[in-house]
Design an enzyme around this catalytic site. Structure first.
Site: not given
Length: 304
Positions: A106, A133, A136, A222, A262, A290
């Protein structure tokens, strides 16, 4: 001869058929979890979580995923590793390759992700970068299919910062999974033109969020201010005024539409409490998914 590792950096690296197989396995693993069935497909395997940015769901879901398959996770925070003292990223990648079976990285820039991957001899998973991402959005699409059936032919709306890594991964997913995507953002917050062109007929930019969500199957949003943009927070709040996903906006979507986010969420900014906890929200199922999707992904990468 040792085969080179297969990484998971972007959604476009796999075919729709491969994702169908992955989603089927994700659903099976989720059912097995519900019946307390113990799986040991990754017994004795090690996953390293290399985190250069803050994380809750990515860190926990991957650790839980490999743990529930019999393996274990080791977290390596950049701030407490030798990276903070200037060790080259490529040296870290080579060392981790000798200890582990896969790594979740990450990071901030795609350049760092590519630098790490080029030196790694084990699978690298993009746990978030500026360019996307993918883990996700993969879980998001699995959640859509769990709630509504196949995402193919559906219409999704992404409301908010459409230049964000989440929006970019949805943009990549649209032609791959064959759904229509409406991006709704104020001027200056859309993806680069070349990314829009790559999605072709699958994407439409609709500045007015009320029009963007009209009879869509899924409303996604988001945060307006992502990690590293904190200095722009007030400016962004002003720019995104009118883009809050509230009950009135969701009411314009199709009957039975679902809402995704998310997380983490800033209640009262990009989404309201009433929508987050309302009957159309699948936000917390999305978070749980996830783990299930990443179990299937880890199996694919490590056991190939």
């Amino acid at each position: 001869m040792v085969r080179p590792p297969r990484h998971f950096l972007r959604l476009g690296e796999r075919s729709r058929e491969e994702y169908r197989t992955l989603f089927a396995r994700s659903a099976e693993l989720k059912r097995r979890r519900r019946t307390n069935t113990v799986d040991t497909t990754l017994a004795g395997r090690t996953l390293v979580l290399l985190m250069e940015k803050a994380s809750t769901r990515t860190r926990l879901s991957f650790a839980a995923a490999i743990g529930q398959l019999g393996g274990h996770a080791v977290e390596l925070a950049a701030s407490s590793s030798q990276l903070v003292r200037g060790e080259p990223l490529s040296d870290t990648a080579r060392v981790v390759s000798g200890y582990a079976d896969a790594v979740v990285f990450r990071t901030s820039t795609d350049a760092r992700l590519e630098e790490y991957t080029s030196a790694s001899s084990i699978p690298v998973i993009n746990g978030l970068s500026e360019g996307g991402h993918p883990v996700q959005v993969l879980a998001d699409l699995f959640t859509v299919e769990e709630a509504l059936g196949s995402v193919q032919g559906r219409t999704l709306a992404f409301v908010g910062d459409c230049a964000s890594n989440m929006a970019l991964s949805f943009l990549e997913a649209a032609p791959l999974f064959d759904f229509s995507l409406r991006l709704s953002a104020p001027p200056g917050f859309l993806p680069p033109p070349e990314r829009l062109r790559a999605a072709g007929r699958h994407v439409t930019c609709v500045e007015d969020p009320k029009e963007a969500v009209r009879v869509v199957d899924v409303v996604c949003t988001d945060v307006w201010t992502s990690m590293g943009q904190e200095a722009e927070a007030e400016q962004r709040r002003r720019a995104f005024s009118g883009y809050t996903v509230d009950e009135a906006l969701v009411a314009r979507a199709a009957s039975g539409a679902i809402v995704l986010h998310c997380l983490p969420a800033h209640r009262g900014e990009e989404i309201t409490e009433a929508v987050m906890l309302g009957p159309q929200s699948r936000i917390f199922e999305e978070a749980e998914n996830r783990m299930h999707v990443q179990k299937a992904l880890l199996e694919q990468l490590i056991l190939r």
